[in-house]
Scaffold this motif. Structure first.
Motif, PDB file in Angstrom:
ATOM      1  N   GLN A 339      68.865  58.534  10.693  1.00 40.95           N
ATOM      2  CA  GLN A 339      68.851  58.556   9.741  1.00 40.95           C
ATOM      3  C   GLN A 339      69.727  59.431   8.527  1.00 40.95           C
ATOM      4  O   GLN A 339      69.945  58.281   7.422  1.00 40.95           O
ATOM      5  CB  GLN A 339      67.291  58.902   9.228  1.00 40.95           C
ATOM      6  CG  GLN A 339      66.161  58.350   9.674  1.00 40.95           C
ATOM      7  CD  GLN A 339      65.039  57.987   9.157  1.00 40.95           C
ATOM      8  OE1 GLN A 339      64.729  58.252   8.522  1.00 40.95           O
ATOM      9  NE2 GLN A 339      63.934  58.530   9.965  1.00 40.95           N
ATOM     10  N   GLY A 340      70.396  59.797   8.910  1.00 40.10           N
ATOM     11  CA  GLY A 340      71.110  61.189   7.931  1.00 40.10           C
ATOM     12  C   GLY A 340      70.845  61.822   7.360  1.00 40.10           C
ATOM     13  O   GLY A 340      71.410  63.375   6.471  1.00 40.10           O
ATOM     14  N   TYR A 341      69.572  62.608   8.030  1.00 42.79           N
ATOM     15  CA  TYR A 341      69.050  63.739   7.564  1.00 42.79           C
ATOM     16  C   TYR A 341      70.153  65.391   8.755  1.00 42.79           C
ATOM     17  O   TYR A 341      69.466  65.025   9.959  1.00 42.79           O
ATOM     18  CB  TYR A 341      68.012  64.228   7.841  1.00 42.79           C
ATOM     19  CG  TYR A 341      66.975  63.152   6.701  1.00 42.79           C
ATOM     20  CD1 TYR A 341      66.494  63.907   5.260  1.00 42.79           C
ATOM     21  CD2 TYR A 341      66.502  61.969   6.909  1.00 42.79           C
ATOM     22  CE1 TYR A 341      65.788  63.287   4.519  1.00 42.79           C
ATOM     23  CE2 TYR A 341      65.184  61.425   6.203  1.00 42.79           C
ATOM     24  CZ  TYR A 341      65.041  61.952   4.958  1.00 42.79           C
ATOM     25  OH  TYR A 341      64.604  61.005   4.129  1.00 42.79           O
ATOM     26  N   VAL A 342      70.867  66.073   7.637  1.00 41.05           N
ATOM     27  CA  VAL A 342      71.099  67.156   8.536  1.00 41.05           C
ATOM     28  C   VAL A 342      70.727  68.234   7.763  1.00 41.05           C
ATOM     29  O   VAL A 342      70.935  68.384   6.122  1.00 41.05           O
ATOM     30  CB  VAL A 342      72.741  66.854   8.684  1.00 41.05           C
ATOM     31  CG1 VAL A 342      73.392  68.373   9.088  1.00 41.05           C
ATOM     32  CG2 VAL A 342      73.413  65.293   9.253  1.00 41.05           C
ATOM     33  N   SER A 343      70.826  69.638   8.881  1.00 46.88           N
ATOM     34  CA  SER A 343      69.781  70.900   7.508  1.00 46.88           C
ATOM     35  C   SER A 343      70.325  72.091   8.677  1.00 46.88           C
ATOM     36  O   SER A 343      70.305  71.799  10.790  1.00 46.88           O
ATOM     37  CB  SER A 343      68.637  70.886   7.941  1.00 46.88           C
ATOM     38  OG  SER A 343      68.268  72.265   7.852  1.00 46.88           O
ATOM     39  N   PHE A 344      71.285  73.192   8.403  1.00 48.07           N
ATOM     40  CA  PHE A 344      71.271  73.905   8.580  1.00 48.07           C
ATOM     41  C   PHE A 344      70.886  75.532   8.223  1.00 48.07           C
ATOM     42  O   PHE A 344      70.110  75.268   7.215  1.00 48.07           O
ATOM     43  CB  PHE A 344      73.144  73.947   8.484  1.00 48.07           C
ATOM     44  CG  PHE A 344      73.907  74.355   9.199  1.00 48.07           C
ATOM     45  CD1 PHE A 344      75.197  74.465  10.056  1.00 48.07           C
ATOM     46  CD2 PHE A 344      74.137  72.338   9.763  1.00 48.07           C
ATOM     47  CE1 PHE A 344      75.947  74.482  10.669  1.00 48.07           C
ATOM     48  CE2 PHE A 344      75.352  71.812  10.032  1.00 48.07           C
ATOM     49  CZ  PHE A 344      76.508  73.038  11.092  1.00 48.07           C
ATOM     50  N   GLU A 345      69.938  75.838   9.400  1.00 51.90           N
ATOM     51  CA  GLU A 345      68.835  76.771   8.449  1.00 51.90           C
ATOM     52  C   GLU A 345      68.909  78.363   9.549  1.00 51.90           C
ATOM     53  O   GLU A 345      69.361  78.755  10.298  1.00 51.90           O
ATOM     54  CB  GLU A 345      66.891  76.912   9.278  1.00 51.90           C
ATOM     55  CG  GLU A 345      67.456  74.561   8.666  1.00 51.90           C
ATOM     56  CD  GLU A 345      65.323  74.876   8.699  1.00 51.90           C
ATOM     57  OE1 GLU A 345      64.833  75.471   9.909  1.00 51.90           O
ATOM     58  OE2 GLU A 345      65.334  73.612   8.984  1.00 51.90           O
ATOM     59  N   ASN A 346      69.809  79.150   8.777  1.00 52.15           N
ATOM     60  CA  ASN A 346      70.076  80.533   8.557  1.00 52.15           C
ATOM     61  C   ASN A 346      70.951  80.606   9.993  1.00 52.15           C
ATOM     62  O   ASN A 346      70.641  81.561  10.682  1.00 52.15           O
ATOM     63  CB  ASN A 346      68.923  81.331   8.939  1.00 52.15           C
ATOM     64  CG  ASN A 346      67.518  81.082   7.831  1.00 52.15           C
ATOM     65  OD1 ASN A 346      66.760  80.528   8.008  1.00 52.15           O
ATOM     66  ND2 ASN A 346      67.990  81.887   6.588  1.00 52.15           N
ATOM     67  N   VAL A 347      72.368  79.872   9.922  1.00 48.38           N
ATOM     68  CA  VAL A 347      73.039  80.204  11.256  1.00 48.38           C
ATOM     69  C   VAL A 347      74.385  81.002  11.365  1.00 48.38           C
ATOM     70  O   VAL A 347      74.511  81.545   9.946  1.00 48.38           O
ATOM     71  CB  VAL A 347      73.706  78.592  10.966  1.00 48.38           C
ATOM     72  CG1 VAL A 347      74.514  78.969  11.822  1.00 48.38           C
ATOM     73  CG2 VAL A 347      72.537  77.364  11.527  1.00 48.38           C
ATOM     74  N   GLY A 348      74.137  82.009  12.138  1.00 47.80           N
ATOM     75  CA  GLY A 348      75.063  82.370  12.362  1.00 47.80           C
ATOM     76  C   GLY A 348      75.678  82.464  13.743  1.00 47.80           C
ATOM     77  O   GLY A 348      75.298  82.395  14.362  1.00 47.80           O
ATOM     78  N   PHE A 349      77.129  82.998  13.090  1.00 47.70           N
ATOM     79  CA  PHE A 349      77.680  82.104  14.730  1.00 47.70           C
ATOM     80  C   PHE A 349      78.742  83.206  14.587  1.00 47.70           C
ATOM     81  O   PHE A 349      80.015  83.011  13.572  1.00 47.70           O
ATOM     82  CB  PHE A 349      78.188  80.595  14.231  1.00 47.70           C
ATOM     83  CG  PHE A 349      79.592  80.405  15.533  1.00 47.70           C
ATOM     84  CD1 PHE A 349      79.106  80.085  16.581  1.00 47.70           C
ATOM     85  CD2 PHE A 349      80.642  80.745  15.281  1.00 47.70           C
ATOM     86  CE1 PHE A 349      79.449  80.116  17.917  1.00 47.70           C
ATOM     87  CE2 PHE A 349      81.251  80.308  16.609  1.00 47.70           C
ATOM     88  CZ  PHE A 349      81.425  79.955  17.463  1.00 47.70           C
ATOM     89  N   ALA A 350      79.199  83.629  15.625  1.00 49.15           N
ATOM     90  CA  ALA A 350      80.469  84.378  15.870  1.00 49.15           C
ATOM     91  C   ALA A 350      81.718  84.026  17.176  1.00 49.15           C
ATOM     92  O   ALA A 350      81.236  83.683  17.905  1.00 49.15           O
ATOM     93  CB  ALA A 350      80.361  86.093  15.796  1.00 49.15           C
ATOM     94  N   TYR A 351      82.522  83.612  16.903  1.00 47.33           N
ATOM     95  CA  TYR A 351      84.052  83.482  18.258  1.00 47.33           C
ATOM     96  C   TYR A 351      83.655  84.766  18.752  1.00 47.33           C
ATOM     97  O   TYR A 351      83.570  84.023  20.526  1.00 47.33           O
ATOM     98  CB  TYR A 351      84.790  82.957  18.001  1.00 47.33           C
ATOM     99  CG  TYR A 351      85.289  81.399  17.314  1.00 47.33           C
ATOM    100  CD1 TYR A 351      84.925  80.393  18.017  1.00 47.33           C
ATOM    101  CD2 TYR A 351      85.153  81.578  15.788  1.00 47.33           C
ATOM    102  CE1 TYR A 351      84.617  79.318  17.015  1.00 47.33           C
ATOM    103  CE2 TYR A 351      85.202  80.343  14.909  1.00 47.33           C
ATOM    104  CZ  TYR A 351      85.496  79.055  15.684  1.00 47.33           C
ATOM    105  OH  TYR A 351      85.107  78.027  15.380  1.00 47.33           O
ATOM    106  N   ASP A 352      84.018  85.942  18.641  1.00 47.51           N
ATOM    107  CA  ASP A 352      83.608  87.180  19.311  1.00 47.51           C
ATOM    108  C   ASP A 352      83.053  87.710  19.166  1.00 47.51           C
ATOM    109  O   ASP A 352      81.623  87.408  19.264  1.00 47.51           O
ATOM    110  CB  ASP A 352      85.273  87.772  19.374  1.00 47.51           C
ATOM    111  CG  ASP A 352      85.850  86.871  20.425  1.00 47.51           C
ATOM    112  OD1 ASP A 352      86.001  86.270  21.545  1.00 47.51           O
ATOM    113  OD2 ASP A 352      87.152  86.513  19.803  1.00 47.51           O
TER     114      ASP A 352
END
Length: 582
Positions: A339-352
């Protein structure tokens, strides 16, 4: 030729690829009996040839010899042909399977793998290293089969004729084989280094041809030529060391086996003098021993080839043994049309180690246009990579229609996403195939409609071959604006409910940008859209603008709201438009 356990495992793993073609190999093995049998017959016939013909002067036998020579040569030649043809066919089929498997496996590995391994290194492994392995599965198998059976037949005859002299001849074998095995280990080391150096040569080639416009523009042809010469010289330095050790193998074998031959002659001539054996028996045994040493020498050379193959196979198997970081969960479900609902919730990301996104949260509703802006390195492109699940976040979750994307099949996830990237990558194929790349079953009318919506139909129709026009490597025959509109047409035809635009107009002139913006407007209709842009003029229309800095959302609102806040967005805006006014 003693291989270490690890080397044995590598070679046995390599040989397993030949297992599906065991019947072809079996036919070759049968033919090898003809080759080895002829050599054993030749050794056996030396005795009557010397005793009956040379010593006794039996002229009746002399008349038979020419026919016998032709018969043996014909049988041996035909057997050698059948053996070599079939074993090389089996080897090539096995190598074809390996190359297919390596490419298929590598193309399915995660983006993190490709960020750490150059495309040139992978190309070198799939092409150069696999070619080295081909010798092990074709030429080596030919030699191993033929020479091993020949050596067994001749050894058997030598022991049958006179076991004492045969045993004397075998004293030289360990003395010759052990140094040859040590030489083989050196060859493996330098061969592996040489293959890595060939990867560097491939890298220089790939970058030079891909960046030929930049090279021509800056007139750096001599610089690139010197870079290639240095890389090629490094490869030569390493490969020359393998030549040095390979060249030492034959002399070592010649010298060591000469002691065995000398010992047999000394003992045999004494027995002839004592009339314990005839001259024909001595020469027959000596012929068998000399013929036996020949396959031994060739088998030693095979060890050198095996060592090269093991070095190459280890590099190839490193790719095959690499596991994808991103895989479907065991109970992954297929996402229906979103339907098109998108949610990022408290996302943490590191490549290294350093976090690129920290406690990042954003929600988009169906049909909403959300723009992400901020300084370079703020995490904008990382957002696109995470939503495509090129990587998984270390913290938090990403939801589409309430589903954590880690619980979805990757195929169904990407079926709901369409990416228009700043790189505008096109394949060296027709315009038709480039547009329908993500929808291979699309017919011409659908492709044409998508091109029309992307404002690409006009320039395509003016080309001599129309939609069948080949675009060249990376679309080099098209302008930047034309390539971008083809990419947009590809995304329109994809008809995904969630659209990702990553700097889609960053490299365009004003006229091209205006046309591309119209095309993007058609593409964004009724789709949830995320737009990344450095040019703030291209995202003023967004329903919501997120301002990122050091991986976190520091401001959020419409264009006018953000200008009124007087924060980072206002500073970026003022900087761009001050530069523009100048």
């Amino acid at each position: 030729m003693i291989l270490a356990d690890q080397e044995k495992n590598v070679y046995l793993r390599l040989i397993k690829y030949a297992a599906p073609y065991k019947w072809i190999i079996g036919l070759s093995m049968v033919a090898s009996l003809g080759v080895s049998g002829c050599d054993a017959v030749i050794a056996y016939l030396v005795k009557p040839f010397v005793d009956e013909l040379i010593v006794a002067g039996n002229l009746g036998m002399a008349k038979l010899i020419p026919f016998l020579v032709i018969a043996l040569a014909s049988i041996k030649g035909f057997s050698r042909y059948v053996q070599a043809y079939n074993i090389r066919t089996a080897g090539q089929l096995a190598i074809q399977d390996i190359r297919n498997e390596v490419f298929g496996h590598s193309i399915n590995l995660s983006m993190r793998f490709f960020s750490k391994n150059s495309s040139a290194s992978l190309m070198s492994k799939i092409l150069n290293d696999v070619n080295v392995m081909q010798a092990a599965l074709a030429d080596v198998l030919v030699t191993l089969l033929r020479e091993s059976v020949t050596m067994l037949a001749l050894t058997g005859y030598a022991f049958y004729a006179d076991w004492k002299m045969a045993l004397m001849a075998f004293i030289a074998v360990p003395a010759a084989v052990l140094p040859a095995a040590a030489v083989g280990k050196k060859i493996k080391i330098f061969s592996r280094r040489g293959q890595a150096a060939m990867g560097d040569v491939t890298g220089v080639l790939e970058q030079s041809f891909s960046g030929i416009k930049v090279i021509k523009a800056f007139a750096t042809e001599p610089q690139e030529e010197q870079k290639f010469i240095r890389s090629n010289a490094n490869f030569f330095t390493l490969i020359r060391k393998t030549f040095r050790y390979s060249a030492a193998t034959a002399p070592i074998m010649e010298i060591m086996t000469s002691f065995g031959v000398a010992l047999v002659l000394w003992y045999g001539l004494g027995r002839v003098a004592a009339e314990e054996i005839t001259k024909g028996e001595l020469f027959s045994i000596l012929a068998a021993i000399l013929l036996m040493y020949s396959p031994l020498k060739r088998l030693t050379k095979v060890n050198n080839t095996i060592q090269k193959a093991i070095g190459a196979a280890e590099r190839v198997f490193q790719v095959l043994d690499t596991q994808a970081d991103i895989v479907d969960a065991p109970n992954a479900i297929a996402l229906p049309r979103s339907q098109g609902y998108v949610s990022f919730e408290n996302v943490g990301f590191a490549y290294d180690d350093d976090l690129v996104l920290r406690d990042f949260s954003v929600t988009a509703k169906p049909g909403e246009v959300v723009a992400l802006v901020g300084p370079s390195g703020a995490g904008k492109s990382t957002f696109i990579g995470l939503l495509n699940r090129f990587y998984d976040p270390q913290h938090g979750q990403i939801l589409i229609d309430g589903y954590d994307i880690r619980t979805l099949t990757q195929k169904s996830l990407h079926a709901n996403l369409a990416l228009v990237d700043q790189e505008t990558f096109l394949f060296n194929d027709s315009l038709m195939n480039n547009i329908r790349y993500g929808q291979l079953d699309a017919d011409f009318s659908a492709v044409e409609a998508a091109a029309r919506q992307a404002y690409a139909d006009e320039f395509i129709s003016q080309l001599p071959d129309g939609y069948e026009t080949m675009v060249g490597d990376r679309g080099v025959r098209l302008s930047g604006g034309q390539r971008q509109r083809i990419c947009i047409a590809r995304a329109i035809l994809r008809d995904a409910p969630i659209l990702l635009l990553d700097e889609a107009t960053s490299a365009l002139d004003t006229e091209s940008e205006a046309m591309v913006q119209q095309a993007l407007g058609n593409l964004m209709t009724n789709r949830t859209t995320f737009v990344i842009a450095h040019r703030l003029s291209t995202i003023m229309y967004a329903d919501r603008i997120l301002v990122l800095d050091e991986g976190a959302v520091v401001e959020s609102g419409s264009h006018n709201e953000l200008l009124q806040q007087g924060g980072l967005y206002k500073r970026l805006y003022d900087t761009q438009f001050e530069d523009h006014s100048l």
